[in-house]
Write a protein that holds these residues in place. Structure first.
Motif, mmCIF file in Angstrom:
data_model
loop_
_atom_site.group_PDB
_atom_site.id
_atom_site.type_symbol
_atom_site.label_atom_id
_atom_site.label_comp_id
_atom_site.label_asym_id
_atom_site.label_seq_id
_atom_site.Cartn_x
_atom_site.Cartn_y
_atom_site.Cartn_z
ATOM 1 N N ALA A 13 53.978 76.811 30.037
ATOM 2 C CA ALA A 13 52.790 76.101 29.565
ATOM 3 C C ALA A 13 52.445 76.503 28.135
ATOM 4 C CB ALA A 13 51.607 76.362 30.481
ATOM 5 N N ALA A 14 52.900 77.681 27.753
ATOM 6 C CA ALA A 14 52.626 78.156 26.402
ATOM 7 C C ALA A 14 53.242 77.238 25.346
ATOM 8 C CB ALA A 14 53.160 79.576 26.223
ATOM 9 N N THR A 15 54.269 76.514 25.750
ATOM 10 C CA THR A 15 54.912 75.577 24.823
ATOM 11 C C THR A 15 53.908 74.586 24.254
ATOM 12 O OG1 THR A 15 56.947 75.688 26.103
ATOM 13 C CG2 THR A 15 56.713 73.823 24.621
ATOM 14 N N TYR A 16 52.909 74.301 25.062
ATOM 15 C CA TYR A 16 51.979 73.253 24.660
ATOM 16 C C TYR A 16 50.760 73.798 23.939
ATOM 17 C CZ TYR A 16 55.100 70.874 27.796
ATOM 18 O OH TYR A 16 56.232 70.375 28.387
ATOM 19 N N ARG A 17 50.752 75.095 23.710
ATOM 20 C CA ARG A 17 49.639 75.651 22.956
ATOM 21 C C ARG A 17 49.897 75.491 21.475
ATOM 22 N NH1 ARG A 17 47.541 81.146 24.346
ATOM 23 N NH2 ARG A 17 46.158 80.355 22.716
ATOM 24 N N ARG A 18 48.837 75.310 20.769
ATOM 25 C CA ARG A 18 48.922 74.966 19.366
ATOM 26 C C ARG A 18 49.719 75.989 18.550
ATOM 27 N NH1 ARG A 18 44.374 72.169 16.860
ATOM 28 N NH2 ARG A 18 43.198 72.873 18.654
ATOM 29 N N ASP A 19 49.610 77.245 18.944
ATOM 30 C CA ASP A 19 50.214 78.298 18.131
ATOM 31 C C ASP A 19 51.579 78.747 18.654
ATOM 32 O OD1 ASP A 19 49.340 79.362 20.448
ATOM 33 O OD2 ASP A 19 48.291 81.067 19.574
ATOM 34 N N CYS A 20 52.126 78.023 19.592
ATOM 35 C CA CYS A 20 53.430 78.423 20.124
ATOM 36 C C CYS A 20 54.519 78.172 19.087
ATOM 37 C CB CYS A 20 53.741 77.637 21.388
ATOM 38 S SG CYS A 20 55.327 78.089 22.115
ATOM 39 N N PRO A 21 55.349 79.190 18.832
ATOM 40 C CA PRO A 21 56.394 79.039 17.821
ATOM 41 C C PRO A 21 57.340 77.883 18.135
ATOM 42 C CG PRO A 21 56.212 81.327 18.541
ATOM 43 C CD PRO A 21 55.360 80.523 19.455
ATOM 44 N N SER A 22 57.563 77.610 19.390
ATOM 45 C CA SER A 22 58.500 76.536 19.733
ATOM 46 C C SER A 22 57.997 75.192 19.225
ATOM 47 C CB SER A 22 58.707 76.472 21.245
ATOM 48 O OG SER A 22 57.569 75.944 21.884
ATOM 49 N N ARG A 23 56.701 75.110 19.043
ATOM 50 C CA ARG A 23 56.168 73.844 18.542
ATOM 51 C C ARG A 23 56.702 73.508 17.156
ATOM 52 N NH1 ARG A 23 50.349 71.317 19.141
ATOM 53 N NH2 ARG A 23 50.111 71.301 21.397
ATOM 54 N N THR A 24 56.833 74.529 16.346
ATOM 55 C CA THR A 24 57.322 74.274 14.987
ATOM 56 C C THR A 24 58.760 73.770 15.023
ATOM 57 O OG1 THR A 24 58.205 76.493 14.601
ATOM 58 C CG2 THR A 24 55.870 76.153 14.161
ATOM 59 N N VAL A 25 59.499 74.199 16.033
ATOM 60 C CA VAL A 25 60.872 73.722 16.184
ATOM 61 C C VAL A 25 60.872 72.269 16.656
ATOM 62 C CG1 VAL A 25 63.069 74.076 17.352
ATOM 63 C CG2 VAL A 25 61.652 76.043 16.733
ATOM 64 N N ASP B 58 47.456 71.234 23.775
ATOM 65 C CA ASP B 58 46.521 71.785 22.802
ATOM 66 C C ASP B 58 46.643 71.087 21.450
ATOM 67 O OD1 ASP B 58 44.641 73.516 21.827
ATOM 68 O OD2 ASP B 58 46.090 75.059 21.290
ATOM 69 N N GLY B 59 45.532 70.567 20.995
ATOM 70 C CA GLY B 59 45.526 69.973 19.664
ATOM 71 C C GLY B 59 45.637 68.462 19.658
ATOM 72 N N ILE B 60 46.008 67.882 20.780
ATOM 73 C CA ILE B 60 46.119 66.419 20.794
ATOM 74 C C ILE B 60 44.717 65.821 20.818
ATOM 75 C CG2 ILE B 60 46.162 66.075 23.300
ATOM 76 C CD1 ILE B 60 48.372 63.951 22.793
ATOM 77 N N THR B 61 44.545 64.750 20.102
ATOM 78 C CA THR B 61 43.251 64.081 20.120
ATOM 79 C C THR B 61 43.262 63.025 21.211
ATOM 80 O OG1 THR B 61 43.974 62.425 18.529
ATOM 81 C CG2 THR B 61 42.952 64.418 17.648
ATOM 82 N N GLN B 62 42.074 62.593 21.555
ATOM 83 C CA GLN B 62 41.965 61.563 22.577
ATOM 84 C C GLN B 62 42.710 60.321 22.142
ATOM 85 O OE1 GLN B 62 39.582 58.737 21.934
ATOM 86 N NE2 GLN B 62 40.737 57.764 23.559
ATOM 87 N N LYS B 63 42.604 60.023 20.898
ATOM 88 C CA LYS B 63 43.252 58.826 20.382
ATOM 89 C C LYS B 63 44.769 58.903 20.524
ATOM 90 C CE LYS B 63 43.949 56.421 16.014
ATOM 91 N NZ LYS B 63 43.597 56.464 14.590
#
Lengths: 138, 138
Positions: A13-25, B58-63
């Motif tokens: 679930a951490a993948t979906y957190r704003r600050d997860c490094p994988s997000r930048t990938v 995290d971070g997604i807007t409703q739109k």
DNA sequence: CTGAATCCGAGTAGATACTG
DNA sequence: CAGTATCTACTCGGATTCAG
């Protein structure tokens, strides 16, 4: 409702957190041109020259190709080799890491090609439903 | 150089042509939020409510969530079920087609998480090289 | 709770021209 | 050939407000 485990999310679930490094990938890969470049390099399975890629990826501009290749190079997915000939010759190939990414992206390309028909049908159905009621304007 | 086959591209090369139907599919999937939504629905393996997804991603807007879900619904990847309660309750789940797509996208998420460290290292190296020469400003 | 609608700034992509 | 450099147009995405 897992009230006892309320604070315990699945580890991924951490993948979906704003600050997860994988997000930048993911944000590099979740891009049409990056998918195409990685997929093409993977499928041809050999280094390709700049203009060769450009011709293959119909519609890409020189700017976007440069930009995409730079981003992939920066991430260590693509290697750039310059042969100091004249005219210059530059080849782009997949790194070991890039091969892994390329397998995933070419899988998406394959899946898309296989299911394009079904999806086109779904779209027509959806759009048909959507436009039954509203005015035909616009 | 395959001169005899010069005009004969691999069959999948059509994927990269501007008018290939698979491109329209890829352009929906090659999107950060679409990847996340499909991946999340796949990993949780159950329908999820709008605000549940919103909190997770995290971070997604409703739109953007609305927009992403509509696009996926239109493509037949996600199903939308409205329970006529009050307050309204809407659940989004994967269709059979969506499960296939979700496997691919969650694979990308997993790969990204696994390799985020290496890629971060590659980025630092690349950025280091790039800024050796130029002024240290900014 | 689940959206639709609007406004608006930032970033992106395209076109074009130029360089080593 | 393989780029860089601008310039502009436009879309996308975020914030906010309102509604069923």
């Amino acid at each position: 409702m897992d009230t006892a485990l309320e604070g315990a999310s699945p580890s991924w679930a951490a993948t979906y957190r704003r600050d997860c490094p994988s997000r930048t990938v993911i944000e590099v890969l979740a891009n049409k041109w990056a998918l195409y470049v990685l997929g093409a390099l993977r499928r041809y399975d050999r280094p390709m020259r700049f203009n060769e890629l450009r011709r293959l990826l119909d519609g890409i501009t020189q700017k976007m190709l440069t930009q995409t290749l730079r981003a992939l190079e920066r991430d260590g997915l693509v290697s750039r080799t310059v042969y100091p000939t004249v005219p210059p010759r530059v080849e782009y190939g997949l790194t070991e890491l890039g091969v892994g990414a390329g397998q995933l992206t070419s899988a998406i390309a394959e899946w898309s090609a296989e299911n394009a028909q079904k999806i086109a049908t779904a779209r027509r159905a959806f759009d048909g439903r959507a436009t039954v009621e509203p005015a035909p304007l616009q």
